[in-house]
Motif scaffolding. Structure first.
Motif, PDB file in Angstrom:
ATOM      1  N   SER A  19       0.823  -1.209   0.000  1.00  0.00           N
ATOM      2  CA  SER A  19       0.000   0.000   0.000  1.00  0.00           C
ATOM      3  C   SER A  19       0.858   1.260   0.000  1.00  0.00           C
ATOM      4  N   ARG A  20       1.901   1.236   0.850  1.00  0.00           N
ATOM      5  CA  ARG A  20       2.799   2.393   0.921  1.00  0.00           C
ATOM      6  C   ARG A  20       3.568   2.597  -0.379  1.00  0.00           C
ATOM      7  N   ALA A  21       4.000   1.487  -0.985  1.00  0.00           N
ATOM      8  CA  ALA A  21       4.759   1.573  -2.241  1.00  0.00           C
ATOM      9  C   ALA A  21       3.889   2.158  -3.350  1.00  0.00           C
ATOM     10  N   LEU A  22       2.629   1.714  -3.426  1.00  0.00           N
ATOM     11  CA  LEU A  22       1.723   2.194  -4.472  1.00  0.00           C
ATOM     12  C   LEU A  22       1.336   3.658  -4.269  1.00  0.00           C
ATOM     13  N   ASN A  23       1.472   4.131  -3.032  1.00  0.00           N
ATOM     14  CA  ASN A  23       1.156   5.535  -2.728  1.00  0.00           C
ATOM     15  C   ASN A  23       2.406   6.394  -2.579  1.00  0.00           C
ATOM     16  N   ASN A  24       3.547   5.865  -3.088  1.00  0.00           N
ATOM     17  CA  ASN A  24       4.823   6.604  -3.109  1.00  0.00           C
ATOM     18  C   ASN A  24       5.262   7.092  -1.732  1.00  0.00           C
ATOM     19  N   SER A  25       5.096   6.254  -0.730  1.00  0.00           N
ATOM     20  CA  SER A  25       5.509   6.630   0.621  1.00  0.00           C
ATOM     21  C   SER A  25       7.042   6.701   0.705  1.00  0.00           C
ATOM     22  N   PRO A  26       7.568   7.730   1.364  1.00  0.00           N
ATOM     23  CA  PRO A  26       9.023   7.846   1.534  1.00  0.00           C
ATOM     24  C   PRO A  26       9.592   6.784   2.477  1.00  0.00           C
ATOM     25  N   LEU A  27       8.711   6.044   3.152  1.00  0.00           N
ATOM     26  CA  LEU A  27       9.167   5.005   4.089  1.00  0.00           C
ATOM     27  C   LEU A  27       9.626   3.736   3.368  1.00  0.00           C
ATOM     28  N   ILE A  28       9.354   3.641   2.084  1.00  0.00           N
ATOM     29  CA  ILE A  28       9.687   2.440   1.315  1.00  0.00           C
ATOM     30  C   ILE A  28      10.944   2.666   0.472  1.00  0.00           C
ATOM     31  N   LYS A  29      11.854   1.719   0.508  1.00  0.00           N
ATOM     32  CA  LYS A  29      13.074   1.826  -0.293  1.00  0.00           C
ATOM     33  C   LYS A  29      12.717   1.818  -1.782  1.00  0.00           C
ATOM     34  N   GLU A  30      13.546   2.502  -2.552  1.00  0.00           N
ATOM     35  CA  GLU A  30      13.259   2.674  -3.980  1.00  0.00           C
ATOM     36  C   GLU A  30      13.214   1.340  -4.721  1.00  0.00           C
ATOM     37  N   ASP A  31      14.139   0.419  -4.429  1.00  0.00           N
ATOM     38  CA  ASP A  31      14.142  -0.862  -5.155  1.00  0.00           C
ATOM     39  C   ASP A  31      12.898  -1.696  -4.815  1.00  0.00           C
ATOM     40  N   THR A  32      12.463  -1.610  -3.545  1.00  0.00           N
ATOM     41  CA  THR A  32      11.239  -2.320  -3.145  1.00  0.00           C
ATOM     42  C   THR A  32      10.017  -1.694  -3.833  1.00  0.00           C
ATOM     43  N   ARG A  33       9.971  -0.388  -3.852  1.00  0.00           N
ATOM     44  CA  ARG A  33       8.854   0.317  -4.490  1.00  0.00           C
ATOM     45  C   ARG A  33       8.752  -0.061  -5.965  1.00  0.00           C
ATOM     46  N   LYS A  34       9.917  -0.068  -6.656  1.00  0.00           N
ATOM     47  CA  LYS A  34       9.937  -0.380  -8.085  1.00  0.00           C
ATOM     48  C   LYS A  34       9.486  -1.827  -8.328  1.00  0.00           C
ATOM     49  N   LYS A  35       9.948  -2.729  -7.500  1.00  0.00           N
ATOM     50  CA  LYS A  35       9.590  -4.139  -7.628  1.00  0.00           C
ATOM     51  C   LYS A  35       8.065  -4.327  -7.502  1.00  0.00           C
ATOM     52  N   ILE A  36       7.473  -3.636  -6.529  1.00  0.00           N
ATOM     53  CA  ILE A  36       6.030  -3.772  -6.282  1.00  0.00           C
ATOM     54  C   ILE A  36       5.212  -3.126  -7.405  1.00  0.00           C
ATOM     55  N   ILE A  37       5.636  -1.967  -7.858  1.00  0.00           N
ATOM     56  CA  ILE A  37       4.914  -1.281  -8.944  1.00  0.00           C
ATOM     57  C   ILE A  37       4.982  -2.096 -10.229  1.00  0.00           C
ATOM     58  N   ASP A  38       6.158  -2.674 -10.514  1.00  0.00           N
ATOM     59  CA  ASP A  38       6.307  -3.520 -11.719  1.00  0.00           C
ATOM     60  C   ASP A  38       5.396  -4.740 -11.628  1.00  0.00           C
ATOM     61  N   LEU A  39       5.327  -5.329 -10.447  1.00  0.00           N
ATOM     62  CA  LEU A  39       4.489  -6.508 -10.240  1.00  0.00           C
ATOM     63  C   LEU A  39       2.998  -6.142 -10.391  1.00  0.00           C
ATOM     64  N   ALA A  40       2.612  -5.014  -9.830  1.00  0.00           N
ATOM     65  CA  ALA A  40       1.225  -4.545  -9.927  1.00  0.00           C
ATOM     66  C   ALA A  40       0.842  -4.299 -11.383  1.00  0.00           C
ATOM     67  N   SER A  41       1.788  -3.743 -12.139  1.00  0.00           N
ATOM     68  CA  SER A  41       1.546  -3.471 -13.563  1.00  0.00           C
ATOM     69  C   SER A  41       1.366  -4.771 -14.348  1.00  0.00           C
ATOM     70  N   GLN A  42       2.218  -5.746 -14.072  1.00  0.00           N
ATOM     71  CA  GLN A  42       2.141  -7.044 -14.764  1.00  0.00           C
ATOM     72  C   GLN A  42       0.815  -7.758 -14.475  1.00  0.00           C
ATOM     73  N   LEU A  43       0.298  -7.560 -13.267  1.00  0.00           N
ATOM     74  CA  LEU A  43      -0.946  -8.220 -12.867  1.00  0.00           C
ATOM     75  C   LEU A  43      -2.198  -7.397 -13.211  1.00  0.00           C
ATOM     76  N   ASN A  44      -1.962  -6.207 -13.877  1.00  0.00           N
ATOM     77  CA  ASN A  44      -3.074  -5.296 -14.217  1.00  0.00           C
ATOM     78  C   ASN A  44      -3.885  -4.918 -12.980  1.00  0.00           C
TER      79      ASN A  44
END
Length: 332
Positions: A19-44
């Motif tokens: 949830s934090r990664a999808l909402n661009n929270s500064p509490l999430i590391k950049e590599d983790t955020r990118k991994k989650i956003i890429d996964l969310a995109s792949q799963l539509n």
């Protein structure tokens, strides 16, 4: 349907992290955020905005209210207002458009339904609505009518100054017998535009004749009927100031229907500068009131109030501008 929990399971993280990664929270590391956003995109993955709204206590709805949509709001005024607001409000918000006169009471107007409200105010009768919204702590911006409330952001044009400028233009062109077709009785714009007419006439020591002051209704038909009354005078005016362009177009048609010409027999000047004003024959001289610009400013300020509540109120004037075209004749 893919959910945040599905993404969390595949990414081997908590659903809070997703949830934090999808909402661009500064509490999430950049590599983790990118991994989650890429996964969310792949799963539509599509966010559930209803659930998000409940959590954030937001409706994602902005209300755009008019005094009335069916009575005295010209199509061009209505369109320009919506166009201005809509150009600023992004797809994160739904735009709800309604007339205040549709409501018997305001119980349905609450912070659960609206994140903010823009009011295109045309009459003092709106005051009850304004104070209801303030009492409910809903961010509000009032357009078009001056409100003496320090908490409010109030954006408007100086109509009295604009109409005064219009009458000055007629006087400079040699006109002395100048009539006015007024707008709807009780509307602030009607009062302000008449004030400008009266001021210019008095400044030049010209008489204001009672049979040169005719009531209209801000539509073309009322402009047509008002001009018929003016032409029935023993001494018809040489120039007519119409309190909006719709009435000016109606007035022009009444002149033509009586066998006379604009501006050869009667000069006509309008107010608003609607799109049709440039395409009448002759092209209409009018006062540009930048409704779309006022609406854009209103929407920008409302979004700022929603983002940062508690900002100070302010009053912002947007200048009118005389657009000189071909409907005024110079008298020699």
């Amino acid at each position: 349907m893919v959910t945040i929990k599905d993404i969390a399971k595949l990414a081997n993280v908590s659903h809070t992290t997703v949830s934090r990664a999808l909402n661009n929270s500064p509490l999430i590391k950049e590599d983790t955020r990118k991994k989650i956003i890429d996964l969310a995109s792949q799963l539509n993955y599509t966010p559930n905005y209803n659930a998000k709204s409940l959590v954030l206590k937001k409706s994602n709805t902005i209300g755009l209210f008019f005094t009335s949509i069916s009575n005295g709001t010209s199509p061009s005024f209505f369109t320009d207002t919506i166009k201005g607001v809509n150009s600023v409000i992004n797809e994160d918000f739904n735009l709800f458009v309604r007339g205040i006169d549709d409501y018997e009471d305001f119980s349905a107007i609450n912070s659960g339904r609206f994140d903010g409200i823009i009011l295109m105010s045309q009459s003092d009768v709106d005051n009850a609505f304004i104070y209801h919204v303030l009492q409910k702590n809903i961010p509000i911006v009032v357009l078009n009518r001056q409100i003496d409330e320090k908490k409010l952001v109030n954006i408007l044009s100086n109509d009295a100054e604009g109409s005064c400028q219009a009458i000055e233009h007629l006087i400079q062109n040699g006109h002395r017998d100048i009539a006015i077709i007024e707008g709807i009785e009780g509307f602030k714009s009607t009062k302000n535009r008449k004030e400008g007419y009266v001021k210019a006439m008095l400044d030049h020591q010209l008489p204001i004749q009672s049979d040169y002051v005719v009531q209209g209704n801000y539509d073309m038909h009322s402009g047509y009927k008002a001009m018929e009354r003016l032409l029935d005078n023993k001494k018809p005016p040489t120039a007519v100031f119409c309190s909006n362009d719709d009435m000016a177009i109606g007035a022009m048609n009444a002149v033509f229907a009586s066998g006379l010409k604009v501006p050869d027999d009667v000069s006509i000047i309008g107010f608003d500068d609607i799109g049709f004003a440039q395409y009448t024959t002759p092209r209409l001289t009018t006062v540009k009131r930048p409704i779309e610009q006022i609406s854009v400013k209103g929407a920008i300020h409302l979004l700022s109030l929603i983002e940062k509540p508690g900002q100070r109120g302010e009053r912002i004037f947007v200048n009118t501008e005389l657009k000189v075209r071909n409907s005024v004749k110079e008298l020699t």
